[in-house]
Enzyme design. Sequence first.
Site, PDB file in Angstrom:
ATOM      1  N   THR A  86     -26.433  57.969  94.118  1.00 12.40           N
ATOM      2  CA  THR A  86     -26.057  57.395  92.822  1.00 12.40           C
ATOM      3  C   THR A  86     -27.035  57.801  91.728  1.00 12.40           C
ATOM      4  O   THR A  86     -28.203  58.096  92.010  1.00 12.40           O
ATOM      5  CB  THR A  86     -26.035  55.853  92.948  1.00 12.40           C
ATOM      6  OG1 THR A  86     -26.017  55.279  91.654  1.00 12.40           O
ATOM      7  CG2 THR A  86     -27.278  55.327  93.654  1.00 12.40           C
ATOM      8  N   ASP A  87     -26.566  57.749  90.493  1.00 10.68           N
ATOM      9  CA  ASP A  87     -27.470  58.016  89.361  1.00 10.68           C
ATOM     10  C   ASP A  87     -28.484  56.891  89.176  1.00 10.68           C
ATOM     11  O   ASP A  87     -29.487  57.064  88.471  1.00 10.68           O
ATOM     12  CB  ASP A  87     -26.666  58.238  88.063  1.00 10.68           C
ATOM     13  CG  ASP A  87     -25.795  57.047  87.652  1.00 10.68           C
ATOM     14  OD1 ASP A  87     -25.694  56.074  88.419  1.00 10.68           O
ATOM     15  OD2 ASP A  87     -25.210  57.111  86.551  1.00 10.68           O
ATOM     16  N   GLU A  88     -28.225  55.729  89.821  1.00  7.79           N
ATOM     17  CA  GLU A  88     -29.080  54.571  89.574  1.00  7.79           C
ATOM     18  C   GLU A  88     -30.503  54.779  90.088  1.00  7.79           C
ATOM     19  O   GLU A  88     -31.423  54.071  89.689  1.00  7.79           O
ATOM     20  CB  GLU A  88     -28.450  53.305  90.182  1.00  7.79           C
ATOM     21  CG  GLU A  88     -27.033  53.116  89.661  1.00  7.79           C
ATOM     22  CD  GLU A  88     -26.399  51.768  89.940  1.00  7.79           C
ATOM     23  OE1 GLU A  88     -27.121  50.798  90.202  1.00  7.79           O
ATOM     24  OE2 GLU A  88     -25.159  51.690  89.883  1.00  7.79           O
ATOM     25  N   LYS A  92     -31.075  53.206  97.981  1.00  9.15           N
ATOM     26  CA  LYS A  92     -30.444  54.537  97.889  1.00  9.15           C
ATOM     27  C   LYS A  92     -31.533  55.599  97.678  1.00  9.15           C
ATOM     28  O   LYS A  92     -31.467  56.695  98.251  1.00  9.15           O
ATOM     29  CB  LYS A  92     -29.429  54.593  96.744  1.00  9.15           C
ATOM     30  CG  LYS A  92     -28.166  53.786  96.960  1.00  9.15           C
ATOM     31  CD  LYS A  92     -27.315  54.238  98.124  1.00  9.15           C
ATOM     32  CE  LYS A  92     -26.604  55.553  97.906  1.00  9.15           C
ATOM     33  NZ  LYS A  92     -25.666  55.887  99.017  1.00  9.15           N
TER      34      LYS A  92
HETATM   35  P1  NAD Z   1     -17.837  50.656  98.970  1.00  6.36           P
HETATM   36  O1  NAD Z   1     -18.746  49.465  98.997  1.00  6.36           O
HETATM   37  O2  NAD Z   1     -16.488  50.526  98.355  1.00  6.36           O
HETATM   38  O3  NAD Z   1     -17.591  51.181 100.473  1.00  6.36           O
HETATM   39  C1  NAD Z   1     -18.631  51.299 101.393  1.00  6.36           C
HETATM   40  C2  NAD Z   1     -18.005  51.580 102.760  1.00  6.36           C
HETATM   41  O4  NAD Z   1     -19.094  51.734 103.697  1.00  6.36           O
HETATM   42  C3  NAD Z   1     -17.122  50.451 103.275  1.00  6.36           C
HETATM   43  O5  NAD Z   1     -15.944  50.986 103.844  1.00  6.36           O
HETATM   44  C4  NAD Z   1     -17.976  49.776 104.344  1.00  6.36           C
HETATM   45  O6  NAD Z   1     -17.211  49.192 105.383  1.00  6.36           O
HETATM   46  C5  NAD Z   1     -18.792  50.958 104.848  1.00  6.36           C
HETATM   47  N1  NAD Z   1     -20.073  50.521 105.444  1.00  6.36           N
HETATM   48  C6  NAD Z   1     -20.980  49.687 104.902  1.00  6.36           C
HETATM   49  N2  NAD Z   1     -22.004  49.521 105.763  1.00  6.36           N
HETATM   50  C7  NAD Z   1     -21.741  50.283 106.847  1.00  6.36           C
HETATM   51  C8  NAD Z   1     -22.429  50.543 108.062  1.00  6.36           C
HETATM   52  N3  NAD Z   1     -23.599  49.944 108.339  1.00  6.36           N
HETATM   53  N4  NAD Z   1     -21.879  51.400 108.942  1.00  6.36           N
HETATM   54  C9  NAD Z   1     -20.687  51.999 108.673  1.00  6.36           C
HETATM   55  N5  NAD Z   1     -19.979  51.770 107.556  1.00  6.36           N
HETATM   56  C10 NAD Z   1     -20.499  50.919 106.649  1.00  6.36           C
HETATM   57  O7  NAD Z   1     -18.692  51.805  98.295  1.00  6.36           O
HETATM   58  P2  NAD Z   1     -18.245  52.946  97.267  1.00  6.36           P
HETATM   59  O8  NAD Z   1     -18.246  52.381  95.914  1.00  6.36           O
HETATM   60  O9  NAD Z   1     -17.049  53.628  97.790  1.00  6.36           O
HETATM   61  O10 NAD Z   1     -19.497  53.926  97.387  1.00  6.36           O
HETATM   62  C11 NAD Z   1     -19.544  54.927  98.399  1.00  6.36           C
HETATM   63  C12 NAD Z   1     -20.851  55.687  98.279  1.00  6.36           C
HETATM   64  O11 NAD Z   1     -20.948  56.284  96.989  1.00  6.36           O
HETATM   65  C13 NAD Z   1     -22.089  54.818  98.431  1.00  6.36           C
HETATM   66  O12 NAD Z   1     -23.043  55.531  99.164  1.00  6.36           O
HETATM   67  C14 NAD Z   1     -22.556  54.567  97.011  1.00  6.36           C
HETATM   68  O13 NAD Z   1     -23.950  54.363  96.962  1.00  6.36           O
HETATM   69  C15 NAD Z   1     -22.154  55.872  96.358  1.00  6.36           C
HETATM   70  N6  NAD Z   1     -21.867  55.797  94.918  1.00  6.36           N
HETATM   71  C16 NAD Z   1     -20.961  54.865  94.433  1.00  6.36           C
HETATM   72  C17 NAD Z   1     -20.670  54.845  93.086  1.00  6.36           C
HETATM   73  C18 NAD Z   1     -19.657  53.880  92.516  1.00  6.36           C
HETATM   74  O14 NAD Z   1     -19.489  53.812  91.298  1.00  6.36           O
HETATM   75  N7  NAD Z   1     -18.928  53.135  93.330  1.00  6.36           N
HETATM   76  C19 NAD Z   1     -21.297  55.740  92.216  1.00  6.36           C
HETATM   77  C20 NAD Z   1     -22.208  56.670  92.744  1.00  6.36           C
HETATM   78  C21 NAD Z   1     -22.470  56.685  94.097  1.00  6.36           C
HETATM   79  P1  TYD Z   2     -20.831  47.268  88.321  1.00  6.05           P
HETATM   80  O1  TYD Z   2     -19.378  47.563  88.348  1.00  6.05           O
HETATM   81  O2  TYD Z   2     -21.367  46.186  89.200  1.00  6.05           O
HETATM   82  O3  TYD Z   2     -21.591  48.655  88.587  1.00  6.05           O
HETATM   83  P2  TYD Z   2     -23.184  49.010  88.467  1.00  6.05           P
HETATM   84  O4  TYD Z   2     -23.958  47.753  88.413  1.00  6.05           O
HETATM   85  O5  TYD Z   2     -23.423  49.777  89.715  1.00  6.05           O
HETATM   86  O6  TYD Z   2     -23.311  49.833  87.217  1.00  6.05           O
HETATM   87  O7  TYD Z   2     -21.236  46.908  86.829  1.00  6.05           O
HETATM   88  C1  TYD Z   2     -20.974  47.779  85.762  1.00  6.05           C
HETATM   89  C2  TYD Z   2     -21.589  47.174  84.520  1.00  6.05           C
HETATM   90  O8  TYD Z   2     -20.891  45.970  84.204  1.00  6.05           O
HETATM   91  C3  TYD Z   2     -23.043  46.774  84.706  1.00  6.05           C
HETATM   92  O9  TYD Z   2     -23.746  47.023  83.483  1.00  6.05           O
HETATM   93  C4  TYD Z   2     -22.987  45.289  84.975  1.00  6.05           C
HETATM   94  C5  TYD Z   2     -21.774  44.833  84.183  1.00  6.05           C
HETATM   95  N1  TYD Z   2     -21.022  43.701  84.762  1.00  6.05           N
HETATM   96  C6  TYD Z   2     -20.737  42.579  83.969  1.00  6.05           C
HETATM   97  O10 TYD Z   2     -21.103  42.514  82.776  1.00  6.05           O
HETATM   98  N2  TYD Z   2     -20.048  41.549  84.536  1.00  6.05           N
HETATM   99  C7  TYD Z   2     -19.641  41.563  85.835  1.00  6.05           C
HETATM  100  O11 TYD Z   2     -19.022  40.572  86.320  1.00  6.05           O
HETATM  101  C8  TYD Z   2     -19.919  42.719  86.627  1.00  6.05           C
HETATM  102  C9  TYD Z   2     -19.492  42.797  88.077  1.00  6.05           C
HETATM  103  C10 TYD Z   2     -20.615  43.772  86.040  1.00  6.05           C
END
Ligand code: NAD
Ligand code: TYD
Length: 376
Positions: free
Chosen positions: A134-136, A186
């Site tokens: 992630t960018d975080e 991460k």
């Molecule tokens: P998500 O929370 O929707 O899904 C995570 C999946 O991982 C789920 O299916 C869960 O069952 C599985 N999981 C969790 N713990 C596990 C374990 N111990 N063993 C096996 N499976 C397990 O997450 P997402 O939003 O789809 O993110 C996927 C990846 O992308 C993550 O690594 C996250 O850090 C990264 N990412 C997400 C975002 C975003 O905006 N969602 C952005 C950048 C990077």
């Molecule tokens: P989120 O979807 O949790 O992603 P991330 O924290 O990984 O960026 O949140 C996106 C943005 O929205 C973040 O700045 C937090 C804010 N946010 C709210 O203001 N209210 C909420 O209920 C949630 C879940 C997020």
Amino acid sequence: MRSIIITGGAGFIGSHVVRLFVNKYPDYRIINLDKLTYAGNLANLSDIENRPNYKFVRMDICDFDGVLKLMQTEHVDGIIHLAAESHVDRSIKDPFTFAQTNVMGTLSLLQAAKLYWESLPERYEGKRFYHISTDEVYGALEMTHPEGIPAPFSTKSSAVTHLAYGEKFFTEDLKYQPHSPYSASKAGSDHFVRAFHDTYGLPTIVTNCSNNYGPYQFPEKLIPLFINNIRHRKPLPVYGKGENVRDWLYVEDHARAIDLIFHAGRVAETYNIGGFNEWKNIDIVRVLIKTTDRLLDRREGEDMDLITYVTDRAGHDLRYAIDSRKLQRELGWEPLLQFEEGIEKTVRWYLDNQAWLDNVTSGDYQRYYEQMYSSR
Ligand code: NAD
Ligand code: TYD
């Protein structure tokens, strides 16, 4: 023939990646390894679950012996690792689970890949360990232009609307400065991945992506949570003043980038993936309200009074903005979907799939999978 494990394939982004690979590569074997935590939902993949090139394995990535055995029996030559605990607010309440899954789980996968591939005559030749991050991990950027300035770079899809809220962007060479337990975990996993390349020569790639949005996202994250709340006329809890900025990317654009990088990215490299698409939270919330109202035949904007400012998230990062020009330059990737189109598509999907939302919010699906798998 390739045999690829995709971890976290039942989650939000993972399900899009699994679907893309299963459809696009009928001669690959795609193994979805997922523990099915609260965030994992096999209903996300019901359209491809019976394909001959797809297999689901319920497993914890921390189960080193299980992962090693699976790699051996399936002759795995690629891992695309998405499984993680992914929600910042949960990490603030329960950091241990994040360290366990994100750091120890990644280490378990790395060690299994190392042992298995080193046991083969060709060793690391033709192998890939691709870690999705992630960018975080880069921390927060300053907001030097709160009203926004024309972005210094853009793509065809973002050119119409794109503003930047500061001069600085996340580039691949920035030092890591994570603030939340999620981003710290991460960052820890990213360091282990690079260490396995530098120490053992494991062929790794890391990508750091901005906020994704689209269908099948668990409704604890901003966009699906708010669409669902608007539909049910529940309050929209905006943290702080809603001024925080995120860079949003449509999930299928991310999946396309993952496909491209898995096949053509350079080993040991890092690529940033972003939408060139910065938005303040409060502006997104207004767009969500207007779009949802319109699609529900309500007066556009009539639900604005659902906006409720609540106590800010602890350690809330102010601004994320990705510079993904390296990926654009090297592999020709750009986001395809314009944000307004993507949001319209996303709101429509959640409104059309209320049963999916009700299911994952009720928790019934979790009990169902618990029963199904405990009886095997
Ligand atoms: P998500 O929370 O929707 O899904 C995570 C999946 O991982 C789920 O299916 C869960 O069952 C599985 N999981 C969790 N713990 C596990 C374990 N111990 N063993 C096996 N499976 C397990 O997450 P997402 O939003 O789809 O993110 C996927 C990846 O992308 C993550 O690594 C996250 O850090 C990264 N990412 C997400 C975002 C975003 O905006 N969602 C952005 C950048 C990077
Ligand atoms: P989120 O979807 O949790 O992603 P991330 O924290 O990984 O960026 O949140 C996106 C943005 O929205 C973040 O700045 C937090 C804010 N946010 C709210 O203001 N209210 C909420 O209920 C949630 C879940 C997020």
